[in-house]
Scaffold this motif. Structure first.
Motif, PDB file in Angstrom:
ATOM      1  N   GLU A   1       0.814  -1.223   0.000  1.00  0.00           N
ATOM      2  CA  GLU A   1       0.000   0.000   0.000  1.00  0.00           C
ATOM      3  C   GLU A   1       0.846   1.270   0.000  1.00  0.00           C
ATOM      4  O   GLU A   1       0.323   2.373  -0.050  1.00  0.00           O
ATOM      5  N   VAL A   2       2.155   1.114   0.044  1.00  0.00           N
ATOM      6  CA  VAL A   2       3.056   2.261   0.161  1.00  0.00           C
ATOM      7  C   VAL A   2       3.575   2.679  -1.216  1.00  0.00           C
ATOM      8  O   VAL A   2       4.160   1.863  -1.939  1.00  0.00           O
ATOM      9  N   ALA A   3       3.358   3.966  -1.560  1.00  0.00           N
ATOM     10  CA  ALA A   3       3.842   4.495  -2.839  1.00  0.00           C
ATOM     11  C   ALA A   3       5.080   5.368  -2.652  1.00  0.00           C
ATOM     12  O   ALA A   3       5.886   5.502  -3.565  1.00  0.00           O
ATOM     13  N   GLU A   4       5.242   5.962  -1.460  1.00  0.00           N
ATOM     14  CA  GLU A   4       6.395   6.809  -1.161  1.00  0.00           C
ATOM     15  C   GLU A   4       6.990   6.399   0.183  1.00  0.00           C
ATOM     16  O   GLU A   4       6.258   6.173   1.150  1.00  0.00           O
ATOM     17  N   LEU A   5       8.301   6.364   0.241  1.00  0.00           N
ATOM     18  CA  LEU A   5       8.971   5.961   1.474  1.00  0.00           C
ATOM     19  C   LEU A   5      10.241   6.788   1.657  1.00  0.00           C
ATOM     20  O   LEU A   5      11.105   6.828   0.775  1.00  0.00           O
ATOM     21  N   VAL A   6      10.341   7.470   2.808  1.00  0.00           N
ATOM     22  CA  VAL A   6      11.496   8.311   3.127  1.00  0.00           C
ATOM     23  C   VAL A   6      12.115   7.824   4.435  1.00  0.00           C
ATOM     24  O   VAL A   6      11.452   7.819   5.476  1.00  0.00           O
ATOM     25  N   VAL A   7      13.371   7.418   4.376  1.00  0.00           N
ATOM     26  CA  VAL A   7      14.070   6.931   5.567  1.00  0.00           C
ATOM     27  C   VAL A   7      15.400   7.661   5.728  1.00  0.00           C
ATOM     28  O   VAL A   7      16.403   7.081   6.189  1.00  0.00           O
TER      29      VAL A   7
END
Length: 249
Positions: free
Chosen positions: A18-24
């Motif tokens: 369900e994740v389209a953007e991920l910032v780590v």
């Protein structure tokens, strides 16, 4: 915070699919490897791993829908073949601030046919003679290198352009609206001015009429008072004559 834990927190009760953007950004990667990312992130389109201590992309999972990848300020130095294999649809790749020294390091990016923007700023490769010409020749699909095309035209910022367009449209609509309001106010004001003038003239005429009426009433009262005074005088005179007649009798 470790990358694996950070990714778990970023899910926020969502499944990886369900994740389209991920910032780590600014978390810690164990042994310089990607951890916490799996093939389950099938819908991921934007991934940012800035300053996480990466020295290898060997454990990067397959991300078929990934289009934008931020890898700046890490320790990447070897071949980038993994990106070509795991992220075949990349259009934007930021590798600035890494340890990329040779053209051979980026040669593997030739298979990224959709790659339009590549950033190698602050990498040692930028010190090579004819660096820009060589990269554009090596990667003909790339339009923008370090934010500029081959003619030194700056790459457009799509988000800024959208904001500007929205702002201009909004300003135009607001401007038209204000102008119409001003015109309406001017018309109302002019009509109000005419009405006010007519009212003042009519009021002045009415005041004059009232003054004349008051003046007429005062004259009538004075005439009545004068007539009454004359009547009283005649009555007194008549009484005086009656008294004289009595004395003569």
């Amino acid at each position: 915070m470790e990358m694996k834990k950070r990714i778990s927190l970023e899910l926020r009760n969502r499944t990886p699919a369900e994740v389209a953007e991920l910032v780590v950004d600014n978390c810690r990667s164990a042994d310089g490897e990607v951890e916490g990312l799996t093939d389950s992130f099938t819908e991921l389109e934007f991934l940012s791993m800035v300053n996480v201590g990466l020295s290898s992309l060997a454990k990067l999972p397959s991300l078929p829908k990934l289009r934008k990848l931020e890898l700046s300020d890490n320790n990447l130095s070897g071949s980038l073949e993994t990106l070509s294999q795991k992220c075949p649809n990349l259009t934007y790749l930021n590798l600035s601030g890494n340890k990329i020294k040779e053209l051979s390091n980026v040669e593997a990016l030739q298979s990224l046919k959709s790659l339009q923007s590549l950033d190698l700023f602050n990498c040692e490769i930028t010190s090579l003679e004819d660096y820009r010409e060589s990269v554009f020749e090596l990667l003909p699909q790339v339009t923008f290198l370090d934010g500029f095309d081959q003619e030194d035209n700056e790459a457009p910022d799509s988000e800024a352009d959208d904001d500007d367009e929205d702002g201009e449209e909004g300003a135009g609509a607001t401007g038209d609206y204000d102008e119409e309001d001003d015109e309406d106010e001017d018309e109302d004001g002019s009509e109000g001015g005419e009405v006010g003038l007519s009212f003042q003239v009519n009021r002045a005429d009415q005041d004059d009429d009232d003054d004349e009426d008051d003046y007429g009433e005062e004259e009538e009262e004075e005439d009545a008072a004068g007539a009454q005074g004359q009547k009283r005088k005649r009555d007194v005179d008549d009484e005086g004559e009656d008294d004289d007649d009595d004395e003569d009798d």
